[in-house]
Design an enzyme around this catalytic site. Structure first.
Site, PDB file in Angstrom:
ATOM      1  CG  ASP A 105      -1.751   1.030   1.170  1.00 47.93           C
ATOM      2  OD1 ASP A 105      -2.245   1.540   0.215  1.00 47.93           O
ATOM      3  OD2 ASP A 105      -2.451   1.605   2.118  1.00 47.93           O
ATOM      4  CG  ASP A 285      -3.871   6.199  -3.732  1.00 45.06           C
ATOM      5  OD1 ASP A 285      -2.770   5.785  -3.258  1.00 45.06           O
ATOM      6  OD2 ASP A 285      -5.082   6.267  -3.528  1.00 45.06           O
TER       7      ASP A 285
END
Ligand SMILES: *[C@@H]1O[C@H](CO)[C@@H](O)[C@H](O)[C@H]1NC(C)=O
Ligand SMILES: *[C@@H]1O[C@H](CO)[C@@H](O)[C@H](O)[C@H]1NC(C)=O
Ligand SMILES: *[C@@H]1O[C@H](CO)[C@@H](O)[C@H](O)[C@H]1NC(C)=O
Ligand SMILES: *[C@@H]1O[C@H](CO)[C@@H](O)[C@H](O)[C@H]1NC(C)=O
Length: 413
Positions: A105, A285
């Site tokens: 992540d 992102d």
């Protein structure tokens, strides 16, 4: 281990080792990783909703850090479980070669193990800190001890005495063994009781000990037309220039918060020679699928393209006639234009049914971030941008880089 002095200590080791022919991993060593859209087992993949939950969590976390709220509102923690695209890779923890499949992540920065498979203690596992950590991810929970252990991405890329959460109670992570956070380390602030410093990520540690030449990683994706993707490459410590079709354009990380707590940059968006978004701060992102812009910018884009909002999918849809006239969306970063071609602005038609759309419709990947320009987080360049441009996440030089690839102008959707 959790203090800045440890980083300094590791740095000293690195400097000491520099005098000797230190073993080094190949700078451009690429790790392939498996990524898939995070359906969470639901029938219809509510893409826009999954993205928006993540965006809200990121904004809240940013504001909590900015306001000095040390004990962060836990429900606002961001992690891969509320990412619309999730990535898994295999890491080794401990001295016995025990392997763990972990979520990777870029929107959180803690590392832990012990969910689907228990964390096996070995001779290198040190759980005598007496410190516990609890992270409520909203869609999941991690409660465990703060330990140190040897963590390796590959045999050449091992970090000894790295901070790892030893999972005692975990919920919502049944399909993976743990989580590997590679966001900026400021995101670890306030995640461990009594800790007032940051926990370095594995990339930070590998760089500090001299295993990789620079504290950075790069990502290459190809556009996908299936829900499960095996087309990503994560390069640790460098840039895989074989994947780039242009020089890498670098821009400094933004100083505007909350974007500055993530991989944030300044950029401007133009459509048909008219500003959609004046130069402002936003983030890159990997866990957001679509490309999001501030509400007023979104209204301009919608007007200029003549697209309409489809209530079923939450995406813009466009008629074939209007699609014929669709122009490139210019994303200007560091004075360079990273254009999304008309085809790059379209959601892959092969996946229309997966998001609840109809097979013969054309949906656009530009969406509304939900707040007006000036929030400190005015755009998100998500997976649909990253599958068209190579991206470099450079902590050492506090910058991000972008380059075109063979996929930039590909007609695939
Ligand atoms: C284990 O970690 C503690 C700090 O949490 C440290 O004081 C101790 O020296 C470590 N033990 C070993 C064997 O490395
Ligand atoms: C890990 O830290 C302990 C002290 O806490 C130290 O004795 C040991 O040498 C370290 N191990 C490595 C491989 O750096
Ligand atoms: C765009 O906005 C203008 C007025 O601001 C309006 O006249 C025009 O019809 C709009 N175009 C579309 C395609 O919605
Ligand atoms: C671009 O803008 C010009 C002038 O505002 C307008 O006449 C033209 O139709 C636009 N082109 C497209 C393809 O939207």
């Amino acid at each position: 281990m959790l203090s800045r002095s440890t980083s300094l200590c590791l740095l000293t080791v690195a400097l000491g080792a520099a005098a000797l022919p230190a073993p080094r991993a190949t700078p451009n060593l690429g790790l392939s990783f498996t990524s898939k859209f995070n359906t969470k087992g639901t029938q219809k993949f509510d893409l826009a909703r999954a993205d928006r939950a993540r965006i809200e969590a990121m904004a809240h976390t940013g504001h909590a850090i900015k306001s000095g709220n040390h004990k962060r509102a836990s429900a606002y923690s961001v992690d891969a479980t509320n990412a619309a695209v999730v990535y898994t890779t295999t890491i080794t923890i401990g001295s016995e070669g025990e392997q763990y499949s972990v979520l990777v992540d870029t929107g959180s920065s803690n590392t832990w193990a012990g969910s689907a498979k228990p964390y096996t203690r070995t001779s290198t596992t040190n759980c005598s800190s007496g410190i516990f950590t609890e992270v409520d991810y909203g869609s999941g929970l991690f409660f465990g001890e703060v330990c140190t252990d040897t963590v390796a991405l590959s045999p050449q890329m091992a970090v000894h005495n790295m901070s790892v959460g030893y999972g005692l109670v975990t919920e919502g992570f049944d399909e993976v063994d743990g989580l590997l956070g590679i966001g900026p380390k400021i995101l670890t602030w306030g995640t461990v009781d009594g800790m007032t410093d940051y926990i370095p990520t594995i990339i930070d540690e590998l760089a500090a000990q001299g295993t990789i030449p620079s504290d950075m990683f790069s990502i290459y994706f190809q556009p996908t037309t299936t829900m499960s993707l095996k087309n990503g490459e994560l390069t640790i410590g460098g840039v895989d220039s074989a994947k780039c079709e242009s020089a890498v354009t670098y821009v400094p990380l933004t100083t505007t918060t909350p974007a500055a707590y993530y991989w944030g940059i300044d950029a401007a968006l133009t459509y048909n020679n008219s500003a959609v978004l004046e130069k402002t701060a936003g983030i890159v992102d990997t866990g957001t699928t679509l490309t999001y812009i501030a509400s007023n910018a979104f209204a301009k884009y919608q007007n200029a393209t003549g697209a309409t909002l489809d209530s079923t999918t939450g995406l813009l849809s466009i008629t074939p006639d209007r699609y014929e006239n669709l122009l490139g969306l210019d994303i200007v970063i560091g004075g360079q234009n990273f254009k999304l071609t008309p085809n790059a602005q379209v959601w892959p038609r092969a996946l229309n049914a997966e998001i609840g759309g109809s097979d013969d419709s054309l949906y656009l990947i530009v969406n509304d971030i939900g707040t007006l320009v000036g929030s400190g987080l005015d755009f998100i360049l998500g997976y649909t941008f990253l599958e068209r441009y190579y991206s470099v996440f450079d902590e050492t030089n506090q910058r991000m880089g972008f380059a075109s690839t063979t996929q930039t102008n590909a007609v695939v959707n």
